[in-house]
Enzyme design. Structure first.
Site, PDB file in Angstrom:
ATOM      1  N   THR A  12       0.851  -1.190   0.000  1.00 49.80           N
ATOM      2  CA  THR A  12       0.000   0.000   0.000  1.00 49.80           C
ATOM      3  C   THR A  12       0.888   1.241   0.000  1.00 49.80           C
ATOM      4  O   THR A  12       1.981   1.247   0.549  1.00 49.80           O
ATOM      5  CB  THR A  12      -0.950   0.026   1.205  1.00 49.80           C
ATOM      6  OG1 THR A  12      -0.217   0.259   2.417  1.00 49.80           O
ATOM      7  CG2 THR A  12      -1.736  -1.273   1.315  1.00 49.80           C
ATOM      8  N   SER A  16       5.507   5.900  -4.432  1.00 51.76           N
ATOM      9  CA  SER A  16       6.645   6.803  -4.227  1.00 51.76           C
ATOM     10  C   SER A  16       7.429   6.352  -3.007  1.00 51.76           C
ATOM     11  O   SER A  16       6.969   5.521  -2.220  1.00 51.76           O
ATOM     12  CB  SER A  16       6.179   8.256  -4.041  1.00 51.76           C
ATOM     13  OG  SER A  16       5.448   8.397  -2.828  1.00 51.76           O
ATOM     14  N   ILE A  18       9.499   4.944  -0.024  1.00 53.78           N
ATOM     15  CA  ILE A  18       9.783   3.599   0.485  1.00 53.78           C
ATOM     16  C   ILE A  18       8.877   2.558  -0.156  1.00 53.78           C
ATOM     17  O   ILE A  18       9.314   1.451  -0.485  1.00 53.78           O
ATOM     18  CB  ILE A  18       9.641   3.585   2.018  1.00 53.78           C
ATOM     19  CG1 ILE A  18      10.738   4.451   2.652  1.00 53.78           C
ATOM     20  CG2 ILE A  18       9.701   2.158   2.557  1.00 53.78           C
ATOM     21  CD1 ILE A  18      10.535   4.709   4.135  1.00 53.78           C
ATOM     22  N   GLY A  19       7.620   2.892  -0.351  1.00 48.21           N
ATOM     23  CA  GLY A  19       6.687   1.933  -0.940  1.00 48.21           C
ATOM     24  C   GLY A  19       7.062   1.555  -2.354  1.00 48.21           C
ATOM     25  O   GLY A  19       7.051   0.369  -2.728  1.00 48.21           O
ATOM     26  N   TYR A 150       1.056  12.382  14.372  1.00 49.75           N
ATOM     27  CA  TYR A 150       1.798  11.441  13.533  1.00 49.75           C
ATOM     28  C   TYR A 150       2.469  10.369  14.390  1.00 49.75           C
ATOM     29  O   TYR A 150       2.367   9.172  14.104  1.00 49.75           O
ATOM     30  CB  TYR A 150       2.845  12.203  12.723  1.00 49.75           C
ATOM     31  CG  TYR A 150       3.726  11.333  11.855  1.00 49.75           C
ATOM     32  CD1 TYR A 150       3.255  10.820  10.648  1.00 49.75           C
ATOM     33  CD2 TYR A 150       5.041  11.035  12.231  1.00 49.75           C
ATOM     34  CE1 TYR A 150       4.059  10.026   9.848  1.00 49.75           C
ATOM     35  CE2 TYR A 150       5.850  10.245  11.435  1.00 49.75           C
ATOM     36  CZ  TYR A 150       5.357   9.745  10.239  1.00 49.75           C
ATOM     37  OH  TYR A 150       6.157   8.956   9.454  1.00 49.75           O
TER      38      TYR A 150
END
Length: 249
Positions: A12, A16, A18-19, A150
């Site tokens: 998921t 962009s 790290i994914g 966060y």
């Protein structure tokens, strides 16, 4: 390397940073991969970089109905799922007095509520064995100003990996977390900070990291590959902190 040969994987937020790098590494290791993104534009760019071997789904990570739809797409594409890298998230950094309920709810929905209910929706789809990796953050361990919401969402994911490991181990589902520190990704460009202030922040962070540099997405992706592979079968409920030594400084 062929550590993920024939494994079916979901990434998921894979358009962009790290994914996207993790999706590249998964494909290079022999996996079949489905990637989610939030917009047509981001998915088009990911498709350009990943090529025709990956599958793509436009999904709002904070929409509960979208998680159920995504789980059905995974079932239709793969039948069963061996690996889920639950990576999609947003970073909103504001002092306490600047938060309102809408902003709070959106961060919680994308970073914690969505992942929780995606995992629930995928329960009947996971193979036995299967590996789930959350993307956490070292912010869960730091008292960084303006990071309250966060950090709370990421701390929630770290806790979830531990508590659900005890619950799901008998189903053959392992849950672990990677917690990156400062990594060169597009998230910094989305903070809305002036360029000089952003550079000052980066310089200040670099100065206190023992390695004196930001990490790269590939350094995080390699750890995710390990947790997704059969090399990590004894890793359950663990957290891999990848921060260049920031949390020990």
């Amino acid at each position: 390397m062929n550590r993920l040969h024939s494994k079916r994987a979901l990434v998921t937020g894979g358009t962009s940073g790290i994914g996207l790098e993790t999706a590249k590494q998964f494909l290079a290791e022999g996996a079949r991969v489905m990637v989610t993104g939030s917009s047509d534009e981001s998915l088009a760019e990911a498709r350009r970089q990943l090529g025709g071997d990956a599958l793509f789904s436009q999904t709002d990570a904070g929409d509960l109905q979208a998680q159920a739809k995504l789980a059905q797409q995974v079932r239709d594409a793969f039948g069963l799922l061996d690996v889920a890298f639950i990576n999609a998230g947003i970073g909103v950094f504001m002092p306490l007095e600047a938060w309102d309920e809408a902003a709070f709810d959106r961060s919680m929905a994308v970073n914690f509520k969505g992942p929780f209910f995606l995992l629930q929706a995928l329960l009947g789809t996971f193979a036995n064995p299967a590996s789930v990796i959350f993307n956490g953050s070292v912010n869960a361990h730091l008292g960084m100003p303006a990071s309250s919401v966060y950090s709370a969402t990421k701390a929630g994911l770290i806790s979830l990996a531990k508590t659900l490991s005890g619950e799901l181990a008998t189903r053959g589902i392992r849950l672990n977390t990677v917690s990156p520190g400062t990594v060169t990704t597009p998230i910094y460009g989305k903070l809305g900070m002036p360029a000089d202030a952003l550079q000052q922040m980066k310089d200040g962070l670099t100065a206190v990291i023992p390695l004196h540099r930001f990490g790269s997405p590939v350094e995080i992706a390699k750890a995710v590959v390990f947790l997704a592979s059969d090399e990590s079968t004894y890793a359950v409920g663990s957290e891999f902190i990848l921060d260049g030594g920031l949390t020990i400084a």
